[in-house]
Design a protein around this motif. Structure first.
Motif, PDB file in Angstrom:
ATOM      1  N   HIS A 168      -9.276   5.841  19.022  1.00 28.86           N
ATOM      2  CA  HIS A 168      -8.288   4.771  18.903  1.00 28.86           C
ATOM      3  C   HIS A 168      -8.952   3.418  19.146  1.00 28.86           C
ATOM      4  CE1 HIS A 168      -4.839   7.496  18.563  1.00 28.86           C
ATOM      5  NE2 HIS A 168      -5.514   8.261  19.403  1.00 28.86           N
ATOM      6  N   LEU A 169     -10.216   3.349  18.738  1.00 30.55           N
ATOM      7  CA  LEU A 169     -11.006   2.147  18.974  1.00 30.55           C
ATOM      8  C   LEU A 169     -10.372   0.920  18.320  1.00 30.55           C
ATOM      9  CD1 LEU A 169     -13.685   1.005  20.143  1.00 30.55           C
ATOM     10  CD2 LEU A 169     -14.749   1.526  17.941  1.00 30.55           C
ATOM     11  N   SER A 170      -9.818   1.080  17.137  1.00 29.28           N
ATOM     12  CA  SER A 170      -9.280  -0.050  16.385  1.00 29.28           C
ATOM     13  C   SER A 170      -7.800  -0.294  16.650  1.00 29.28           C
ATOM     14  CB  SER A 170      -9.500   0.172  14.886  1.00 29.28           C
ATOM     15  OG  SER A 170     -10.874   0.326  14.600  1.00 29.28           O
ATOM     16  N   ASP A 171      -7.168   0.532  17.462  1.00 29.45           N
ATOM     17  CA  ASP A 171      -5.737   0.374  17.728  1.00 29.45           C
ATOM     18  C   ASP A 171      -5.464  -0.944  18.458  1.00 29.45           C
ATOM     19  OD1 ASP A 171      -5.714   2.951  16.773  1.00 29.45           O
ATOM     20  OD2 ASP A 171      -4.364   3.703  18.337  1.00 29.45           O
ATOM     21  N   GLN A 172      -4.493  -1.687  17.952  1.00 31.18           N
ATOM     22  CA  GLN A 172      -4.028  -2.852  18.694  1.00 31.18           C
ATOM     23  C   GLN A 172      -2.916  -2.468  19.653  1.00 31.18           C
ATOM     24  OE1 GLN A 172      -2.818  -5.748  15.817  1.00 31.18           O
ATOM     25  NE2 GLN A 172      -4.907  -6.260  15.200  1.00 31.18           N
ATOM     26  N   GLY A 173      -2.130  -1.466  19.275  1.00 36.78           N
ATOM     27  CA  GLY A 173      -0.976  -1.063  20.058  1.00 36.78           C
ATOM     28  C   GLY A 173      -1.328  -0.192  21.236  1.00 36.78           C
ATOM     29  N   VAL A 174      -0.297   0.208  21.971  1.00 37.69           N
ATOM     30  CA  VAL A 174      -0.481   0.890  23.237  1.00 37.69           C
ATOM     31  C   VAL A 174      -0.070   2.358  23.213  1.00 37.69           C
ATOM     32  CG1 VAL A 174      -0.093  -1.276  24.459  1.00 37.69           C
ATOM     33  CG2 VAL A 174       1.833   0.263  24.063  1.00 37.69           C
ATOM     34  N   ASP A 175       0.536   2.819  22.143  1.00 41.99           N
ATOM     35  CA  ASP A 175       1.155   4.145  22.153  1.00 41.99           C
ATOM     36  C   ASP A 175       0.196   5.250  22.546  1.00 41.99           C
ATOM     37  OD1 ASP A 175       3.460   2.926  21.422  1.00 41.99           O
ATOM     38  OD2 ASP A 175       3.413   3.541  19.315  1.00 41.99           O
ATOM     39  N   ALA A 176      -1.031   5.201  22.021  1.00 39.62           N
ATOM     40  CA  ALA A 176      -1.989   6.285  22.288  1.00 39.62           C
ATOM     41  C   ALA A 176      -2.575   6.204  23.695  1.00 39.62           C
ATOM     42  CB  ALA A 176      -3.115   6.257  21.259  1.00 39.62           C
ATOM     43  N   PHE A 177      -2.505   5.028  24.309  1.00 37.45           N
ATOM     44  CA  PHE A 177      -3.133   4.829  25.625  1.00 37.45           C
ATOM     45  C   PHE A 177      -2.124   5.189  26.718  1.00 37.45           C
ATOM     46  CE2 PHE A 177      -5.643   2.288  22.729  1.00 37.45           C
ATOM     47  CZ  PHE A 177      -6.943   2.520  23.152  1.00 37.45           C
ATOM     48  N   ASN A 178      -1.887   6.472  26.842  1.00 35.49           N
ATOM     49  CA  ASN A 178      -0.816   6.966  27.719  1.00 35.49           C
ATOM     50  C   ASN A 178      -1.327   7.507  29.047  1.00 35.49           C
ATOM     51  OD1 ASN A 178      -2.031   9.283  26.803  1.00 35.49           O
ATOM     52  ND2 ASN A 178      -0.274   9.968  25.571  1.00 35.49           N
ATOM     53  N   GLN A 179      -2.601   7.261  29.356  1.00 38.65           N
ATOM     54  CA  GLN A 179      -3.154   7.621  30.663  1.00 38.65           C
ATOM     55  C   GLN A 179      -3.733   6.364  31.301  1.00 38.65           C
ATOM     56  OE1 GLN A 179      -5.692  11.254  30.562  1.00 38.65           O
ATOM     57  NE2 GLN A 179      -5.229  11.277  28.386  1.00 38.65           N
ATOM     58  N   SER A 180      -3.639   6.261  32.619  1.00 36.12           N
ATOM     59  CA  SER A 180      -4.147   5.054  33.277  1.00 36.12           C
ATOM     60  C   SER A 180      -4.615   5.354  34.690  1.00 36.12           C
ATOM     61  CB  SER A 180      -3.068   3.963  33.313  1.00 36.12           C
ATOM     62  OG  SER A 180      -1.964   4.376  34.090  1.00 36.12           O
ATOM     63  N   THR A 181      -5.547   4.547  35.169  1.00 39.39           N
ATOM     64  CA  THR A 181      -5.981   4.571  36.570  1.00 39.39           C
ATOM     65  C   THR A 181      -6.288   3.149  37.009  1.00 39.39           C
ATOM     66  OG1 THR A 181      -8.391   4.734  36.245  1.00 39.39           O
ATOM     67  CG2 THR A 181      -7.142   6.804  36.222  1.00 39.39           C
ATOM     68  N   GLY A 182      -6.461   2.971  38.323  1.00 36.32           N
ATOM     69  CA  GLY A 182      -6.807   1.669  38.871  1.00 36.32           C
ATOM     70  C   GLY A 182      -8.285   1.538  39.148  1.00 36.32           C
ATOM     71  N   ALA A 183      -9.132   1.887  38.191  1.00 33.67           N
ATOM     72  CA  ALA A 183     -10.586   1.775  38.360  1.00 33.67           C
ATOM     73  C   ALA A 183     -11.188   1.259  37.066  1.00 33.67           C
ATOM     74  CB  ALA A 183     -11.191   3.126  38.737  1.00 33.67           C
ATOM     75  N   TRP A 184     -12.427   0.728  37.148  1.00 40.71           N
ATOM     76  CA  TRP A 184     -13.184   0.327  35.967  1.00 40.71           C
ATOM     77  C   TRP A 184     -14.349   1.292  35.781  1.00 40.71           C
ATOM     78  CZ3 TRP A 184     -12.556  -4.743  38.778  1.00 40.71           C
ATOM     79  CH2 TRP A 184     -11.488  -5.498  38.248  1.00 40.71           C
ATOM     80  N   TYR A 185     -14.708   1.551  34.519  1.00 42.54           N
ATOM     81  CA  TYR A 185     -15.740   2.524  34.189  1.00 42.54           C
ATOM     82  C   TYR A 185     -16.794   1.890  33.280  1.00 42.54           C
ATOM     83  CZ  TYR A 185     -11.975   5.452  35.869  1.00 42.54           C
ATOM     84  OH  TYR A 185     -10.974   5.993  36.640  1.00 42.54           O
ATOM     85  N   TYR A 186     -18.056   1.997  33.699  1.00 40.84           N
ATOM     86  CA  TYR A 186     -19.217   1.544  32.940  1.00 40.84           C
ATOM     87  C   TYR A 186     -19.309   0.028  32.799  1.00 40.84           C
ATOM     88  CZ  TYR A 186     -19.022   6.464  31.524  1.00 40.84           C
ATOM     89  OH  TYR A 186     -18.939   7.833  31.524  1.00 40.84           O
ATOM     90  N   LEU A 187     -18.205  -0.653  32.730  1.00 41.15           N
ATOM     91  CA  LEU A 187     -18.200  -2.093  32.489  1.00 41.15           C
ATOM     92  C   LEU A 187     -18.579  -2.837  33.766  1.00 41.15           C
ATOM     93  CD1 LEU A 187     -17.513  -4.299  30.370  1.00 41.15           C
ATOM     94  CD2 LEU A 187     -15.182  -4.289  31.294  1.00 41.15           C
TER      95      LEU A 187
END
Length: 419
Positions: A168-187
């Motif tokens: 979902h690299l090109s997705d502008q919307g949020v529908d597919a991004f249905n998991q979340s945490t309060g951390a940053w990864y690799y960045l």
């Protein structure tokens, strides 16, 4: 002659100006990375131990310095295998996992859309044409098509990162991004092409923002960045705090000891001119706590802590970086075994050295900013989080307000101070 000089100055092609700006990169956001570690009841679950497999990861960060171009920095410092980035994009955040339409830019690495980062290494993307404004939020999206193994990350944030299964690299919307945490990864960094000085805040949970409201960007470092913007400065502000970090000892959960991470988290940031250092509270408090995350937890002396601070100051000065020391706020009242009379004596002595020892170029007196005048050794009731130790939003504001901006001495890019 003046008219001729002005004409010559305005005749420089825009492309040449862009190239000149691109040669001067400065940090506009950053995070100190740490080893993968399971989530806890305090900071919630995270994905660092399991890593990623056929996921798209979207992370939202608030930048500080404005710039004409942008690039990102990715770290595989604690990875056990090469990190394969199948694709990456940078765009403007439109809130949550939403990307502002038309703003997304494809990131490349050495001209290629994918890259592989060996264990222990990092990668910097090629620049993209994306102007940034102070305090706006950007969305960094990474495509991780294979199994990454344990992920280098930053454990505690007041932000939210989002994950989607599949591409979902090109997705502008949020529908597919249905998991979340309060951390940053690799960045670990976002950098912009600009002529601006950078201030890095380095330390423990006080810097990292434990106790401040989630999603509100009200950590004391966030509020310091806002002060610099309001004063007309062009400075970048980077938070290099790790909750639980110590000056003298490593931790499996809370990062490397300060001397081992000072260069990468502070001195190697492009454009850094000043560092604000708060460390020592956990060195004093951890001997009272018996847990795997706090060990080794030997008792330390004030002399050892002073020596540790002096080593950081010497490292900063060797690179021409100004060092501002932060006194340790009151520890009495913590709702966990962190304080005793010996800790208080050591805290008081260390603070006295920070204020008057002459090692630091300037002092941010966080102790004075949040202490309760009616109860020595305790924080003001309205300035402390529910754990009885960390500053809440009001306490963070008090600490940020206590720093004299002129003490940073940021030069032409610094705040416009009243005459």
């Amino acid at each position: 002659m003046l008219a001729v000089a002005l004409c010559a100055a305005t005749a420089v092609p825009a492309a040449a100006q862009d190239r000149a700006a691109a040669e001067n990169w400065v940090a506009t956001w950053g995070a100190a990375v740490q080893r993968p570690t399971p989530g806890t009841e305090d900071d919630g679950p995270n994905w660092s131990v399991a890593g990623f497999r056929d996921h798209t990861l979207r992370q939202v960060v608030r930048v500080t310095a404005a710039g004409s171009q942008a690039r990102i920095r990715l770290s595989n410092l604690y990875g056990t295998k090469p990190l394969k980035i199948t694709g990456a994009r940078l765009g403007r955040s439109a809130g949550g996992a939403l990307v502002w339409p038309g703003s997304s830019r494809v990131l490349r690495f050495g001209g290629k859309p994918a890259t592989e980062i060996p264990p222990g290494k990092e990668a910097v993307s090629d620049p993209v044409a994306l102007t940034t404004s102070p305090l706006e939020k950007l969305a960094v999206t990474l495509r991780l098509s294979g199994a990454t193994g344990p992920a280098t990350f930053h454990r505690f944030t007041t932000a939210t990162s989002y994950r989607a299964q599949g591409d979902h690299l090109s997705d502008q919307g949020v529908d597919a991004f249905n998991q979340s945490t309060g951390a940053w990864y690799y960045l670990s960094g976002v950098e912009v092409a600009a002529d601006a000085p950078v201030v890095v805040a380095f330390g423990d949970s006080l810097v990292d923002g434990v106790g401040s409201s989630a999603g509100a960007d009200v950590r004391f470092v966030d509020q310091l960045a806002e002060r610099l913007v309001e004063a007309g400065g062009r400075a970048g502000t980077v938070n290099a705090g790790i909750a639980g970090s110590r000056l003298l000892n490593d931790s499996a959960c809370f990062g490397d000891k300060a001397p081992d991470r000072f260069r990468r988290d502070v001195l190697d940031r492009p454009g850094v001119k000043a560092v604000v250092i708060h460390l020592g509270a956990n060195d004093l408090g951890y001997p009272q706590i018996d847990s795997a995350c706090t060990k080794p937890n030997p008792r330390v002396t004030v002399a050892q802590l002073i020596e540790g601070h002096q080593a950081l100051i010497r490292s900063a000065h060797a690179r021409g970086v100004r060092a501002i020391g932060v006194t340790i706020p009151p520890l009495k009242g913590a709702l966990f075994p962190f304080w005793n009379e010996d800790v208080e004596k050591a805290r008081t002595a260390l603070n006295q050295w920070i204020r008057t020892g002459g090692g630091y170029d300037a002092v941010l007196d966080a102790d004075h900013a949040v202490a309760d005048p009616a109860a020595p050794g305790r924080p003001r009731p309205g300035y402390v989080f529910v754990d009885g130790l960390h500053p809440n939003d009001a306490g963070s504001h008090a600490i940020a307000s206590a720093l004299r901006l002129e003490d940073l001495k940021l030069g032409a890019g610094g705040p416009r101070l009243p005459s």
